[in-house]
Design a protein around this motif. Sequence first.
Motif, PDB file in Angstrom:
ATOM      1  N   LYS A 151      -0.703  43.746 106.187  1.00 27.32           N
ATOM      2  CA  LYS A 151       0.739  43.797 105.934  1.00 27.32           C
ATOM      3  C   LYS A 151       1.139  43.009 104.693  1.00 27.32           C
ATOM      4  O   LYS A 151       1.996  43.453 103.923  1.00 27.32           O
ATOM      5  N   ASP A 154       1.114  49.425 114.169  1.00 24.37           N
ATOM      6  CA  ASP A 154       0.870  47.977 114.128  1.00 24.37           C
ATOM      7  C   ASP A 154      -0.130  47.624 115.221  1.00 24.37           C
ATOM      8  O   ASP A 154      -0.126  48.208 116.304  1.00 24.37           O
ATOM      9  N   LEU A 155      -0.991  46.645 114.938  1.00 25.75           N
ATOM     10  CA  LEU A 155      -1.991  46.252 115.926  1.00 25.75           C
ATOM     11  C   LEU A 155      -1.336  45.627 117.151  1.00 25.75           C
ATOM     12  O   LEU A 155      -1.708  45.913 118.293  1.00 25.75           O
ATOM     13  N   SER A 156      -0.313  44.783 116.935  1.00 27.71           N
ATOM     14  CA  SER A 156       0.344  44.067 118.034  1.00 27.71           C
ATOM     15  C   SER A 156       1.751  44.614 118.245  1.00 27.71           C
ATOM     16  O   SER A 156       2.570  44.599 117.318  1.00 27.71           O
ATOM     17  N   GLU A 206      -1.220  46.923 122.774  1.00 19.80           N
ATOM     18  CA  GLU A 206      -1.909  46.926 121.485  1.00 19.80           C
ATOM     19  C   GLU A 206      -1.913  48.339 120.916  1.00 19.80           C
ATOM     20  O   GLU A 206      -2.104  49.322 121.645  1.00 19.80           O
ATOM     21  N   THR A 232     -11.371  41.773 113.250  1.00 19.42           N
ATOM     22  CA  THR A 232     -10.230  42.632 113.598  1.00 19.42           C
ATOM     23  C   THR A 232     -10.347  43.986 112.903  1.00 19.42           C
ATOM     24  O   THR A 232     -10.098  45.030 113.494  1.00 19.42           O
ATOM     25  N   SER A 288      -1.804  45.396 110.074  1.00 19.37           N
ATOM     26  CA  SER A 288      -1.546  44.150 110.800  1.00 19.37           C
ATOM     27  C   SER A 288      -1.479  42.989 109.821  1.00 19.37           C
ATOM     28  O   SER A 288      -1.929  43.083 108.667  1.00 19.37           O
ATOM     29  N   ASP A 305       6.001  50.278 114.813  1.00 19.44           N
ATOM     30  CA  ASP A 305       6.036  48.854 114.477  1.00 19.44           C
ATOM     31  C   ASP A 305       7.317  48.259 115.057  1.00 19.44           C
ATOM     32  O   ASP A 305       8.405  48.836 114.901  1.00 19.44           O
TER      33      ASP A 305
END
Length: 541
Positions: free
Chosen positions: A116, A70-72, A77, A101, A94, A24
Amino acid sequence: MRATGGAMGEKSKYQGVWDILVVDHNLVDREVVRRSLALSKMETRFREASDLDQARRALHADPASCVLVDLSLPDGEGLELISEFPTLPFIVYSGRDDEPTTRRARDAGAYDYLIKGGLAQDSIERAIRYAMERKAHQSVLHRLANEDRLASLGRLAASAAHEISTPIAYVSANLSVLSDSNRQVETLLRELGELKDPRVDALIASHPVTRRLGETHRLIDDSNDGLAHITSLVGQMRSFARQPDAKEPPTTIDLNAVVNGACRLTGHAVSVRARVERTLAPRLPRVVGRSGELTQVVANLLMNAAQAVELTVPRKRIWVQTRVREGAVELVVDDEGPGFSEKAKLRAFDPFFTTKPSGEGTGLGLAIAGDIVEGHGGSIHVEDRPGGGARIQVVLPAAAQRVSGVMRKLPTPEEDGHLKLLLIEDDELLREALSRVLRPHEVLATTAEEALEAIDRGREFDAIFCDLMMPHVDGQAVYRYLEEHHPHLLGRMVLMSGGAVDDRMRSFVRTIDNPMVRKPANRATLLEAARRASRRPQRLA
């Protein structure tokens, strides 16, 4: 990336410590996960990475038990990691709370998806426990599938070895007869030459047979060499099928010969990826063991090394060395691969542990090698090769006494006189070939049913050769019939096998003390077995 120790709480039901990697870019979010793990009852080791690049390097160096990603991320990604490390359990989290998603993360292979904004200690702990339990369940299924696949492969290899052994046996027998015929022709020509007749000498000198005798000898020798190579490969197939000969006792073995045999066995598969360079110690002390099992050890080490190196031009190298140590011999296999991580070194010989991508390894090669080496009273361990790569070192105790001097000459069957032999074999070509090999002794070569009928009629034999695996009436059935109706002949029975022995037959072989001859067997082996059988004391009814 940095690593910290997790809190020590209630001991996990899984072995060891759960190694959790959190990926992250947000320091605050990573800290939330770290504190949640510290407060949980799980025994964990916490590691963290801020982007994909750090995560990749961390996972290549030391795979984690579970990854929260984390997704981003700044450089891509988080889902990319799932496809790159498909054997690891991933939990995606996320700030995006929407069904598409969540579905996309799960479709990519995520074990769970957390939001999150709602992260709490119990939700993180629950997600990790679920991921680990699911992974454990998948591992069990994968192991069962591998065991079933290996069992099927073993049955196939054993069956193939058996089918190949029979034609090898009659080709070998026929070559033996041809070789004897060649020698008889040479003897005849020599005796004719001793007549000192010019016409006979001229005929011998000009006849094509004279010119072809030497070539025929070379052709027969070359054919025998080819058969010996095939026979060696068949023996190695049996060892890979995990069907060692129940009657095969440990013998003194030349480890250099084992290495050369393993290199031949794996030659094509290994040479595609690497060049093998051998440095074998001269006058190497012999070791005590079973050559098929030790061949499997060396072959597994070669295949492991070949799979570890990258495909490059020129090819990477694998070095195989044998060395003399005080009271022992040493085998060392080095490669130019990436080597072992510290974690991999600790688990290298665990069954089903592998660092290879899914589908490229069962995780059993080194485990099997370790079991065999330990069974031979030796040791095996992995370390880094100086200059890079991996090194696997095997140490085996040297034989206490080397066989030296001239062996005591045993009397040959011919010296013992004419033998009456019974050959029970279902393959007609092999019966005919072995009958020719065993001449001039009296041989009745037939099927099991006809053989038992001849015995019932009162016919006596000095030795009874009987194939173990036959349709209808097999070797065990013949033994049981003799045991009930003609027990005085049980000691004369010599079993023959081409390798495809099932559990029932292996159990039978262990309960009796009759010798076994492995197909293909040469004339000397067969006649020596016949001589010994003819001298065994008869059993009383």
